[in-house]
Every structure is written in C-alpha cells, then in structure tokens.
Write a protein that holds these residues in place. Structure first.
Motif, PDB file in Angstrom:
ATOM      1  N   ILE A  11      36.321 -70.779 -28.571  1.00 44.83           N
ATOM      2  CA  ILE A  11      35.628 -71.309 -27.188  1.00 44.83           C
ATOM      3  C   ILE A  11      34.892 -70.191 -26.761  1.00 44.83           C
ATOM      4  O   ILE A  11      33.535 -70.298 -26.317  1.00 44.83           O
ATOM      5  CB  ILE A  11      37.008 -71.330 -26.327  1.00 44.83           C
ATOM      6  N   LEU A  12      35.031 -68.778 -26.795  1.00 40.70           N
ATOM      7  CA  LEU A  12      34.424 -67.591 -26.375  1.00 40.70           C
ATOM      8  C   LEU A  12      33.018 -67.758 -27.022  1.00 40.70           C
ATOM      9  O   LEU A  12      32.008 -67.152 -26.623  1.00 40.70           O
ATOM     10  CB  LEU A  12      35.192 -66.311 -26.361  1.00 40.70           C
ATOM     11  N   ARG A  13      33.295 -67.895 -28.426  1.00 40.84           N
ATOM     12  CA  ARG A  13      31.999 -68.019 -29.147  1.00 40.84           C
ATOM     13  C   ARG A  13      30.851 -68.995 -28.807  1.00 40.84           C
ATOM     14  O   ARG A  13      29.769 -68.437 -28.714  1.00 40.84           O
ATOM     15  CB  ARG A  13      32.463 -68.366 -30.630  1.00 40.84           C
ATOM     16  N   PHE A  14      31.265 -70.215 -28.137  1.00 39.15           N
ATOM     17  CA  PHE A  14      30.264 -70.960 -27.604  1.00 39.15           C
ATOM     18  C   PHE A  14      29.908 -70.420 -26.379  1.00 39.15           C
ATOM     19  O   PHE A  14      28.442 -70.471 -26.157  1.00 39.15           O
ATOM     20  CB  PHE A  14      30.948 -72.380 -27.603  1.00 39.15           C
ATOM     21  N   GLU A  15      30.753 -70.025 -25.709  1.00 40.43           N
ATOM     22  CA  GLU A  15      30.331 -69.942 -24.204  1.00 40.43           C
ATOM     23  C   GLU A  15      29.446 -68.444 -24.214  1.00 40.43           C
ATOM     24  O   GLU A  15      28.409 -68.462 -23.444  1.00 40.43           O
ATOM     25  CB  GLU A  15      31.559 -69.282 -23.491  1.00 40.43           C
ATOM     26  N   LYS A  16      29.543 -67.465 -25.083  1.00 38.49           N
ATOM     27  CA  LYS A  16      28.748 -66.201 -24.925  1.00 38.49           C
ATOM     28  C   LYS A  16      27.756 -66.388 -25.730  1.00 38.49           C
ATOM     29  O   LYS A  16      26.554 -65.898 -25.562  1.00 38.49           O
ATOM     30  CB  LYS A  16      29.599 -64.960 -25.824  1.00 38.49           C
ATOM     31  N   THR A  53      25.483 -69.542 -23.645  1.00 39.69           N
ATOM     32  CA  THR A  53      25.210 -69.881 -22.182  1.00 39.69           C
ATOM     33  C   THR A  53      25.267 -68.513 -21.467  1.00 39.69           C
ATOM     34  O   THR A  53      24.826 -68.325 -20.209  1.00 39.69           O
ATOM     35  CB  THR A  53      26.491 -70.381 -21.597  1.00 39.69           C
ATOM     36  N   ARG A  54      25.047 -67.212 -22.191  1.00 36.67           N
ATOM     37  CA  ARG A  54      25.081 -65.939 -21.676  1.00 36.67           C
ATOM     38  C   ARG A  54      23.992 -65.403 -22.227  1.00 36.67           C
ATOM     39  O   ARG A  54      22.564 -66.303 -22.698  1.00 36.67           O
ATOM     40  CB  ARG A  54      26.348 -65.295 -21.723  1.00 36.67           C
ATOM     41  N   ASP A  55      23.642 -64.041 -21.983  1.00 34.26           N
ATOM     42  CA  ASP A  55      22.342 -63.564 -22.672  1.00 34.26           C
ATOM     43  C   ASP A  55      21.945 -63.642 -23.784  1.00 34.26           C
ATOM     44  O   ASP A  55      20.861 -63.871 -24.199  1.00 34.26           O
ATOM     45  CB  ASP A  55      22.306 -61.963 -22.350  1.00 34.26           C
ATOM     46  N   GLU A  56      22.949 -63.781 -24.744  1.00 35.18           N
ATOM     47  CA  GLU A  56      22.738 -63.974 -26.298  1.00 35.18           C
ATOM     48  C   GLU A  56      22.132 -65.520 -26.447  1.00 35.18           C
ATOM     49  O   GLU A  56      21.366 -65.573 -27.408  1.00 35.18           O
ATOM     50  CB  GLU A  56      24.055 -64.002 -27.145  1.00 35.18           C
ATOM     51  N   GLY A  57      22.634 -66.623 -25.378  1.00 32.04           N
ATOM     52  CA  GLY A  57      22.152 -67.694 -25.685  1.00 32.04           C
ATOM     53  C   GLY A  57      20.523 -67.814 -25.430  1.00 32.04           C
ATOM     54  O   GLY A  57      19.808 -68.664 -26.245  1.00 32.04           O
ATOM     55  N   TYR A  58      19.937 -66.705 -24.591  1.00 33.33           N
ATOM     56  CA  TYR A  58      18.405 -67.020 -24.540  1.00 33.33           C
ATOM     57  C   TYR A  58      18.042 -66.592 -25.811  1.00 33.33           C
ATOM     58  O   TYR A  58      16.789 -67.389 -26.453  1.00 33.33           O
ATOM     59  CB  TYR A  58      18.043 -65.879 -23.605  1.00 33.33           C
ATOM     60  N   TYR A  69      33.429 -77.656 -24.744  1.00 33.53           N
ATOM     61  CA  TYR A  69      31.783 -77.273 -24.778  1.00 33.53           C
ATOM     62  C   TYR A  69      31.442 -77.923 -23.523  1.00 33.53           C
ATOM     63  O   TYR A  69      30.493 -77.115 -22.702  1.00 33.53           O
ATOM     64  CB  TYR A  69      31.074 -77.583 -25.951  1.00 33.53           C
ATOM     65  N   ALA A  70      31.609 -79.001 -23.042  1.00 31.69           N
ATOM     66  CA  ALA A  70      30.946 -79.829 -22.102  1.00 31.69           C
ATOM     67  C   ALA A  70      31.612 -79.063 -20.923  1.00 31.69           C
ATOM     68  O   ALA A  70      30.650 -79.063 -19.866  1.00 31.69           O
ATOM     69  CB  ALA A  70      31.201 -81.281 -21.908  1.00 31.69           C
ATOM     70  N   ALA A  71      32.764 -78.777 -20.637  1.00 30.27           N
ATOM     71  CA  ALA A  71      33.344 -78.171 -19.566  1.00 30.27           C
ATOM     72  C   ALA A  71      32.678 -76.718 -19.159  1.00 30.27           C
ATOM     73  O   ALA A  71      32.145 -76.525 -18.145  1.00 30.27           O
ATOM     74  CB  ALA A  71      34.588 -78.140 -19.397  1.00 30.27           C
ATOM     75  N   ILE A  72      32.505 -76.072 -20.378  1.00 31.83           N
ATOM     76  CA  ILE A  72      31.789 -74.557 -20.060  1.00 31.83           C
ATOM     77  C   ILE A  72      30.337 -74.887 -19.985  1.00 31.83           C
ATOM     78  O   ILE A  72      30.034 -74.235 -18.830  1.00 31.83           O
ATOM     79  CB  ILE A  72      31.804 -73.984 -21.648  1.00 31.83           C
ATOM     80  N   SER A  73      29.516 -75.952 -20.323  1.00 32.27           N
ATOM     81  CA  SER A  73      28.090 -76.264 -19.716  1.00 32.27           C
ATOM     82  C   SER A  73      27.991 -76.507 -18.302  1.00 32.27           C
ATOM     83  O   SER A  73      27.340 -76.102 -17.421  1.00 32.27           O
ATOM     84  CB  SER A  73      27.551 -77.148 -20.583  1.00 32.27           C
ATOM     85  N   MET A  74      29.028 -77.331 -17.882  1.00 29.60           N
ATOM     86  CA  MET A  74      29.211 -77.846 -16.526  1.00 29.60           C
ATOM     87  C   MET A  74      29.527 -76.684 -15.587  1.00 29.60           C
ATOM     88  O   MET A  74      29.179 -76.622 -14.410  1.00 29.60           O
ATOM     89  CB  MET A  74      30.173 -78.732 -16.423  1.00 29.60           C
ATOM     90  N   GLY A  75      30.451 -75.683 -16.180  1.00 29.91           N
ATOM     91  CA  GLY A  75      30.922 -74.507 -15.272  1.00 29.91           C
ATOM     92  C   GLY A  75      29.706 -73.787 -14.855  1.00 29.91           C
ATOM     93  O   GLY A  75      29.824 -72.842 -14.170  1.00 29.91           O
ATOM     94  N   GLN A  76      28.444 -73.749 -15.754  1.00 25.82           N
ATOM     95  CA  GLN A  76      27.435 -72.776 -15.460  1.00 25.82           C
ATOM     96  C   GLN A  76      26.698 -73.090 -13.786  1.00 25.82           C
ATOM     97  O   GLN A  76      25.953 -72.305 -13.523  1.00 25.82           O
ATOM     98  CB  GLN A  76      26.309 -73.131 -16.774  1.00 25.82           C
ATOM     99  N   ILE A 104      34.196 -69.320 -14.207  1.00 26.21           N
ATOM    100  CA  ILE A 104      35.531 -69.730 -14.963  1.00 26.21           C
ATOM    101  C   ILE A 104      36.149 -70.911 -14.263  1.00 26.21           C
ATOM    102  O   ILE A 104      36.615 -71.829 -14.776  1.00 26.21           O
ATOM    103  CB  ILE A 104      36.269 -68.409 -15.088  1.00 26.21           C
ATOM    104  N   GLY A 105      36.308 -70.772 -12.901  1.00 28.42           N
ATOM    105  CA  GLY A 105      36.806 -71.667 -12.116  1.00 28.42           C
ATOM    106  C   GLY A 105      36.160 -73.215 -12.231  1.00 28.42           C
ATOM    107  O   GLY A 105      36.671 -74.171 -12.409  1.00 28.42           O
ATOM    108  N   GLY A 106      34.955 -73.149 -12.364  1.00 26.27           N
ATOM    109  CA  GLY A 106      34.217 -74.489 -12.526  1.00 26.27           C
ATOM    110  C   GLY A 106      34.205 -74.845 -13.752  1.00 26.27           C
ATOM    111  O   GLY A 106      34.412 -76.206 -14.083  1.00 26.27           O
ATOM    112  N   MET A 107      34.582 -74.032 -15.050  1.00 23.83           N
ATOM    113  CA  MET A 107      34.559 -74.611 -16.316  1.00 23.83           C
ATOM    114  C   MET A 107      36.302 -75.185 -16.372  1.00 23.83           C
ATOM    115  O   MET A 107      36.409 -76.473 -16.776  1.00 23.83           O
ATOM    116  CB  MET A 107      34.721 -73.402 -17.376  1.00 23.83           C
ATOM    117  N   VAL A 108      37.118 -74.508 -15.728  1.00 20.89           N
ATOM    118  CA  VAL A 108      38.485 -75.068 -15.765  1.00 20.89           C
ATOM    119  C   VAL A 108      38.519 -76.512 -14.876  1.00 20.89           C
ATOM    120  O   VAL A 108      38.982 -77.654 -15.649  1.00 20.89           O
ATOM    121  CB  VAL A 108      39.379 -74.154 -14.974  1.00 20.89           C
TER     122      VAL A 108
END
Length: 207
Positions: A71-76, A79-84, A176-183, A190-194
């Motif tokens: 899960i963290l692999r997808f999120e980091k 959706t974070r700096d590495e995602g750019y 993955y969809a929840a992580i994307s929506m949490g952005q 984190i609260g948005g993802m949950v």
C-alpha cells in the motif's frame, strides 16, 4: 514496457518480503525438528517456546508487512514527490497501476503459500496425505450438494483461480482508489484515504 515496470516493482519489494517468507518456513522447520527430538533439559524447552513465539510473531508480521508495504509503495511512488518522476516516464498511467496490481498479487499469493507451507511442515505426520485426500472428498461432496461443483475438476480449479485473482485485484483497486481520493484532502490525507475506503467499501457492498 509493462514487463519492465513489473520487474522494477518486484526488485523494489522483494528483499524484505522474501526474508520474511523464508524466515517463516525456516522457523517451522526448526520447530518441527525440535518436536521430533527428545527434550532432555529445561533450556531445550525454553528454546522451543522462544522459537514458537517467534514463529507466530513473524507469521503475523509477514501478512501485515506485505499489506502495508504494498500500500505504501503505491502511495509514495505515485502520489508523493517520487510520483512526479514516475509520471514523467513515457508510460501510460494505467500501466503504472497495473504493474503495482500484478506486484501486489504476486506477493499476496506468496505470503499465503509461505504460511500454508510452514503450517504443513509443522503439522506433517505419516499418512497426512491420505487424511488430506479424505478431507478434500468431504469438501467436494458438500460442494456437489449445494450445486457449486459438478465433477468437472479442471473447470472448478479455473473458476477458483479466477475468483481469487479478481477478488485480490478488486481489493487492491479499492485501496488504490481510496489513496487517490485521499489526495483531495490536502490537510487530512490519511483521514481522507480511510474515509474514502469505507465509502467505496459500502458502495461495493450494495452494487
């Protein structure tokens, strides 16, 4: 390109996960050998108890770490700096997602296989295969009784495999969809993802 992405994902995650799975199997072998030996001292019994606790801990950790790491692999990674940097690659977004889905499926199945193999090693005794065959016959008869099996073994295996693949992919897609929506919750990601996951879960239950 998809194959290269999958290989990259596997290289980034295999070290810790393989160590955990090999540890689970290795500890089960140690425990099985210790059970077969004659316990001649209190120290031996204490060591056996220690390895039993360690085995249970690592067995649970193997499932927990697998899920959290993937899960963290997808999120980091997306959706974070590495995602750019990842999105700068000449690869379509769906390929990134699919590569992570395949990677997650491989490690999820591997964690289950490692756990089942370790349990089989601990439970092994002479004649266990006959007992397993009898148990499978009971399950087959029950499935026939409720109409889920019609003596077509190949078709049944294909159906079970497809169900496992679809269920695994669906679960990770929801995450993955929840992580994307949490952005969209910039201050409470984190609260948005949950919250997003629970919304998707309840929607999935009704549809």
């Amino acid at each position: 390109m998809l194959g290269k992405l999958i290989k990259y994902e596997l290289r980034c995650t295999y070290t810790l996960l393989l160590f955990l799975y090999c540890s689970v199997i290795g500890l089960s072998v140690i425990l099985k050998v210790s059970n077969l030996l004659i316990k001649t001292s209190q120290i031996f019994s204490m060591l056996e108890s220690f390895f039993t606790i360690l085995y249970v801990f690592i067995l649970i950790a193997s499932f927990a770490v697998t899920a959290v790491l993937l899960i963290l692999r997808f999120e980091k990674n997306l959706t974070r700096d590495e995602g750019y940097l990842m999105h700068m690659l000449p690869v379509r977004t769906e390929y990134h997602i699919l590569a992570k889905l395949v990677n997650s499926f491989i490690w999820t199945v591997s964690s289950v296989v490692a756990a089942l193999l370790s349990i089989f090693i601990l439970a092994y005794y002479k004649g266990i295969f006959n007992d397993i065959g009898g148990f499978l016959d009971v399950i087959r008869n029950e499935l026939i009784a409720i109409g889920l099996y019609n003596n077509n073994l190949a078709g049944f295996i294909v159906m079970v495999v497809l169900y496992v693949i679809i269920a695994c992919f669906t679960q990770y897609m929801m995450i993955y969809a929840a992580i994307s929506m949490g952005q969209f919750f910039r201050k409470f990601r984190i609260g948005g993802m949950v919250l997003s996951y629970f919304i998707l879960y309840f929607v999935n239950q009704f549809f």
